[in-house]
Scaffold this active site. Structure first.
Site, PDB file in Angstrom:
ATOM      1  N   PRO A 172       0.935  -1.296  -0.036  1.00  0.00           N
ATOM      2  CA  PRO A 172       0.165   0.043   0.108  1.00  0.00           C
ATOM      3  C   PRO A 172       0.886   1.358  -0.108  1.00  0.00           C
ATOM      4  O   PRO A 172       1.796   1.282   0.773  1.00  0.00           O
ATOM      5  CB  PRO A 172      -0.699   0.050   1.344  1.00  0.00           C
ATOM      6  CG  PRO A 172      -0.552  -1.539   1.769  1.00  0.00           C
ATOM      7  CD  PRO A 172       0.774  -1.968   1.065  1.00  0.00           C
ATOM      8  N   PHE A 245       1.189  16.103   2.488  1.00  0.00           N
ATOM      9  CA  PHE A 245       1.289  14.919   1.582  1.00  0.00           C
ATOM     10  C   PHE A 245       0.931  13.757   2.019  1.00  0.00           C
ATOM     11  O   PHE A 245       0.375  12.820   1.307  1.00  0.00           O
ATOM     12  CB  PHE A 245       2.804  14.777   1.035  1.00  0.00           C
ATOM     13  CG  PHE A 245       3.243  15.916   0.592  1.00  0.00           C
ATOM     14  CD1 PHE A 245       2.731  16.449  -0.633  1.00  0.00           C
ATOM     15  CD2 PHE A 245       4.451  16.699   1.240  1.00  0.00           C
ATOM     16  CE1 PHE A 245       3.437  17.786  -1.119  1.00  0.00           C
ATOM     17  CE2 PHE A 245       4.729  17.942   0.863  1.00  0.00           C
ATOM     18  CZ  PHE A 245       4.365  18.609  -0.531  1.00  0.00           C
ATOM     19  N   SER A 257       1.788  11.131  14.569  1.00  0.00           N
ATOM     20  CA  SER A 257       1.558  12.120  15.873  1.00  0.00           C
ATOM     21  C   SER A 257       1.763  13.390  15.117  1.00  0.00           C
ATOM     22  O   SER A 257       2.287  13.897  14.122  1.00  0.00           O
ATOM     23  CB  SER A 257       2.888  12.003  16.864  1.00  0.00           C
ATOM     24  OG  SER A 257       2.875  13.105  17.715  1.00  0.00           O
ATOM     25  N   GLU A 306       2.164  -0.700   9.339  1.00  0.00           N
ATOM     26  CA  GLU A 306       3.139  -0.437   8.152  1.00  0.00           C
ATOM     27  C   GLU A 306       2.929  -1.136   6.766  1.00  0.00           C
ATOM     28  O   GLU A 306       3.824  -1.617   6.248  1.00  0.00           O
ATOM     29  CB  GLU A 306       4.581  -0.579   8.697  1.00  0.00           C
ATOM     30  CG  GLU A 306       4.828   0.693   9.627  1.00  0.00           C
ATOM     31  CD  GLU A 306       6.356   0.677  10.105  1.00  0.00           C
ATOM     32  OE1 GLU A 306       6.904  -0.714  10.274  1.00  0.00           O
ATOM     33  OE2 GLU A 306       6.590   1.396  10.744  1.00  0.00           O
ATOM     34  N   GLY A 310      -2.555  -5.456   5.832  1.00  0.00           N
ATOM     35  CA  GLY A 310      -3.478  -5.390   4.883  1.00  0.00           C
ATOM     36  C   GLY A 310      -3.689  -3.742   4.417  1.00  0.00           C
ATOM     37  O   GLY A 310      -2.934  -3.052   4.726  1.00  0.00           O
ATOM     38  N   TYR A 516      13.427  14.989  18.749  1.00  0.00           N
ATOM     39  CA  TYR A 516      13.583  15.232  17.225  1.00  0.00           C
ATOM     40  C   TYR A 516      14.988  15.565  16.820  1.00  0.00           C
ATOM     41  O   TYR A 516      15.264  16.728  17.248  1.00  0.00           O
ATOM     42  CB  TYR A 516      12.636  16.241  16.590  1.00  0.00           C
ATOM     43  CG  TYR A 516      12.335  15.433  15.133  1.00  0.00           C
ATOM     44  CD1 TYR A 516      11.191  14.793  14.948  1.00  0.00           C
ATOM     45  CD2 TYR A 516      12.917  16.157  13.933  1.00  0.00           C
ATOM     46  CE1 TYR A 516      10.807  14.640  13.651  1.00  0.00           C
ATOM     47  CE2 TYR A 516      12.479  16.080  12.776  1.00  0.00           C
ATOM     48  CZ  TYR A 516      11.577  14.898  12.653  1.00  0.00           C
ATOM     49  OH  TYR A 516      11.157  14.773  11.261  1.00  0.00           O
TER      50      TYR A 516
END
Lengths: 600, 600
Positions: A172, A245, A257, A306, A310, A516
């Site tokens: 996917p 996006f 998040s 991830e 499915g 981060y």
């Protein structure tokens, strides 16, 4: 009975929408991050600038940027010193049997099946530095053989059946923005690989303003969800950095998040129900409830799945009224530690505003270096800054000070209360209000900064981000440890110039924070900079885990971090995960292989 | 570095604590709900009263209660009209092989192994009406053959190994308060059944006040968690109605909801990590993080696992500072609809206080009927009430009016703000403040009311509760539908007197509410009242599902509701659940059989 809010359920319009890629202002680049109309470039004056008109910084020269990069990375970045990309370096021929294509044609129209090489290449990667380096300078290896665009759930079901019959693998694809190698194909995959691009399943199926829920197709992109829900007077409030996006299905599959999670929650707080087409049939429920206790609830496994279990086709999410007020704010602190302790107290004593982010000093400097020309050149800035801070703010050191940016959302009363509380706590930690404009600019920068990575890569700089979550008491030591370790390892290897390592606290919880990191370096002369980067990133990850940090706060595991899983969970947990993948998908139709869930 | 809050990690004290049952004030009844020192009874004056001194109502005569019950149920409840229980009606001999007992003795001391009949019987049921009727009037059927009390995780692991070796079934036992037949044993079970009573694994292993987390063993009981955490200056804030008896492990396994969830969250919001001993080994993690994205996360399956996947041994939970202020409140509304619309507006316009509960008129009357003697007899009350309401409150009808009870917790400022907002909104819906005392009394009643069911059962009244969650817009119709359907079906069957059906809104979410029903009737002359009850409860459940309600808000599925699962989830979901149970526990060691997860 209820107040005068209309109960809107739109009958799904099953006519597919115009594919976003066909509208010029929606077109995305295949070789670099983002929209086609936007890219970093050199101006006629030799300054860095952003082409286009989409963002606030677009069209403006950024004369301080290159000198600052040169200084910090101790490197010779200049317009003449380029490493021109050879995109697309290599696109393997599609491996597709005629029978399978015929099977697809039974339920897909020709414009739903794409075998174009560059499109297939794009669907074979996300945005790790290694992937982006590969498509421009080396090769990506195996990529999808065909890209399909289902337009309704029954087509997804038919696709899964066709894949089972013809021994194909499905991966996917949402927005393609992951940074975990989650879309990367295994070179050993001998089956036909089908990338299932969900972009046309992008409808808001219903908006229930009385119960504040909406059912949305999984391929809907963040920016469209925001604008369409706004027409209904509501918002989902979920804004990851990739919101332009990334898709609803991608958010669930990645356990995403959002920047404003203090007000709206993370994705697992927002999703009430999810429908999934698996290799064993449809996982679905009769309806969404406010909260349930219905036993072992498999929907919960979709968060972080991830693409391995499915295809998420739609979800019911909470929505919120549009905030009466949205305001920005910013505070300067003498040191990172001061700002951090401010955040800690804020988490204890106040209802934090929608977003609170704390940059370290290097990142603060980075933000200043991205100020456009109009505010004066670097020299001017430096002396001004120094003078201003040294004289007016009694000893703020420009090489130590940091900035905290804030977004307030809510009613006028809520926002005013939060502002009162926050600036009182900030003052206690030596914080100085730095205005709404600096705050707003900080958040807007998020979107344009994302384009820098690909620009700099052409000038021998490789850079990327990674993140973790960690308790309050371990957070500062973790930041220091990661920075120290990266610098040590970099120096020990005798690599060029100086590495760039910077940290930001992007989320706060009562129990800890999300940290981060950005890490980058000058790679000229290195034959395989992307491998060096990966090696160092793995060392940083090791340091993070040793410091009590998590494997990931919101990026996920994918293939990039799967080797670390045995360090964070027991053998039984890993074995059971593999078992449950196998029981749902014994043929490994969903063959993305993330987290080691490859059917083995 | 941080504020002066001590970072406390207590080394686990592995000496077992005195089993709670050995302290007189902690002793629990085996045949009825609750503490041994408390029970409903008739006073010398022939009035209902609560014996003991534990609760506010204890020792007080409730002269209005019986007359009210007689009126509402149209039945002849009186001290002379009894159905005396024959508890224990029947306790099967234990089916235990000597080798298995010897295997247990290798790692358990004698006082950790109990084969007493009444103890085994108690461990074979929770608190459904059918189970309680069975132990007193019919028979329960199969019960555990032995009860064991592990004191540490390694004993749990050894127990699982012994069960695998000797082909025994394990059923974890927390507080025994479930109302879903979750502990009930299958009559067809031929293996030795071991009830694993977790009451001695009740330690607070660590309290981290800086990061506001605590690690607690799963057998810790709510009331002990509250009092022990209070000594550390913190609270978990989780208070289900069963908080006196239910355990942390039970809360997770049931996916429990607490009365104060508006402030603290439900159990899934509170638990950061969970350790589980399964038949395939330990499911555990290296640490608890504020929030993670680590792929498919099996810990999520433990919420609602109902003993079928393993034994939860400990969990890391969030804790909160003790509230500066705790205050009660109450509001009267002319009708249930008025109160309901008040709650809706509250969910939209305000931060709701820790708890908001709305009783319907019958439940409001029920509360009045439980007022002790001191405030005057029934006749006095009725005329007083009527006079007061009719004259002073301009037309409040005592047979329509309802009450909403409130708990405020937080800082003084938060509580004052909430009070201001709430009473303004209430006034808009015709609400009248009815004081803190009535609110406090309402919440305290929760604990003593629980004892009534077993008392009334001896006087030919069978009653119990069931619940659901539903969107705001479907809630009122659902309440009406369930009441109407039960009355219709009751009448159609020509059953005695009139049924008692009452509803309460116990939780509010932005998307909907939890509705809690009480249903009871006079059963004299019915040969199998417990079966009639079950049949009618299933009809009510059918009506709930048809009205858009969930299978359960917080009671769970157990065996009571498992037949309804195919109505709420797809075949694939049910099949995959069974597969994942089988892959983790192929021998069905955890043989409770809840949700149909019996290894088949």
């Amino acid at each position: 009975m209820f107040a005068n809010v209309p109960f809107v359920i739109r009958t799904p319009d099953l006519t597919p929408k115009t594919p976003p890629s066909e509208r010029p202002d929606e077109a995305e680049s295949l070789d670099v991050w983002g929209f086609r109309d936007t890219r970093f470039d050199f101006s006629e004056n030799g300054h860095v600038m952003i082409r286009g008109s989409r963002y606030e910084l677009s069209g403006k020269e950024l004369p301080r940027f290159l000198p600052w990069v040169r200084e910090v990375l101790e490197c010779d970045v200049n317009p003449g010193n380029t490493n021109p990309p050879s995109y697309p370096t290599s696109i393997p021929e599609p491996c597709l049997k005629a029978e399978f294509v015929e099977a697809l044609q039974e339920f897909l129209r020709p414009n739903q099946i794409d075998m174009n090489g560059e499109v297939r290449l794009r669907h074979g990667h996300g945005h790790t530095q290694e992937e982006m380096y590969a498509i421009k300078y080396t090769r990506l290896g195996r990529v999808p053989d065909v890209v399909v665009y289902p337009e309704a759930e029954d087509q997804v079901t038919a696709l899964v059946e066709a894949a089972k019959t013809h021994n194909a693998a499905l991966i996917p694809y949402g927005g393609g923005t992951n940074v975990t190698d989650a879309l990367r194909c295994d070179d050993r995959e001998r089956r036909t690989i089908v990338s299932v691009d969900m972009q046309r399943m992008n409808r808001i199926l219903s908006v229930d303003r009385q119960n504040m829920m909406a059912r949305i197709e999984a391929g809907a992109v963040g920016r469209h969800i925001m604008s369409e829900l706004k027409n209904h007077g509501v918002t989902m409030g979920h804004e990851p950095d990739s919101v332009e996006f990334s898709t609803l299905g991608g958010w669930i599959a990645t356990n995403a998040s959002g920047m404003k999670k203090n007000r709206y929650g993370n994705i697992e707080d927002l999703v009430l129900d999810v429908s999934v087409v698996t290799a064993a049939g449809k996982l679905e429920r009769t309806g969404a409830s406010p909260r349930e206790s219905i036993g072992v609830d498999l929907r919960r496994l979709m968060f972080g799945s991830e693409g391995t279990l499915g295809i998420i086709t739609s979800a019911v999410v909470k929505v919120f009224p549009l905030p009466e007020v949205q305001e920005y704010g910013s505070v300067l602190f003498p040191t990172f530690e001061d700002g951090f302790h401010f955040m800690y107290d804020l988490s204890r004593e106040s209802t934090p505003p929608a977003s609170v982010r704390l940059m370290d000093n290097l990142q603060f400097q980075f933000g200043l270096a991205l100020k456009p020309k109009s505010t004066g050149g670097l020299a001017a800035l430096k002396s001004k800054v120094e003078k201003f801070f040294v004289t007016k703010i009694k000893g703020f050191d420009p090489y130590k000070m940091v900035a905290c940016t804030l977004v307030f959302e809510g009613t006028r009363g809520e926002v005013e209360r939060q502002q009162r509380e926050i600036y009182t706590i900030a003052a206690r930690h030596g914080g100085m209000k730095a205005g709404a404009e600096n705050g707003r600019r900080g958040y807007q920068l998020t979107y344009s900064i994302a384009y820098i990575r690909d620009f700099l890569m052409s000038y021998y700089i490789i850079a990327e981000s990674f993140e973790t979550s960690v308790s309050w008491t371990n957070a500062l030591a973790l930041c220091d440890g990661v920075k120290r370790r990266l610098v040590e390892e970099y120096t020990r290897r005798g690599l060029p110039g100086k590495p760039f390592v910077t940290a930001r606290v992007t989320q706060m919880y009562r129990t800890g924070v999300c940290i981060y990191f950005y890490f980058g370096f000058y790679y000229k002369g290195l034959p395989n900079p992307q491998e060096v980067y990966l090696e160092l990133e793995n060392i940083a990850r090791d340091e993070i885990l040793k410091s009590g940090g998590s494997l990931s706060h919101h990026h996920g595991v994918g293939k990039l971090r799967r080797a670390f899983l045995p360090r964070i969970m027991s053998e039984t947990a890993i074995r059971w995960k593999k078992d449950l993948k196998r029981s749902l998908d014994p043929l490994n139709v969903f063959g993305a292989g993330n987290q080691g869930l490859d059917g083995s």
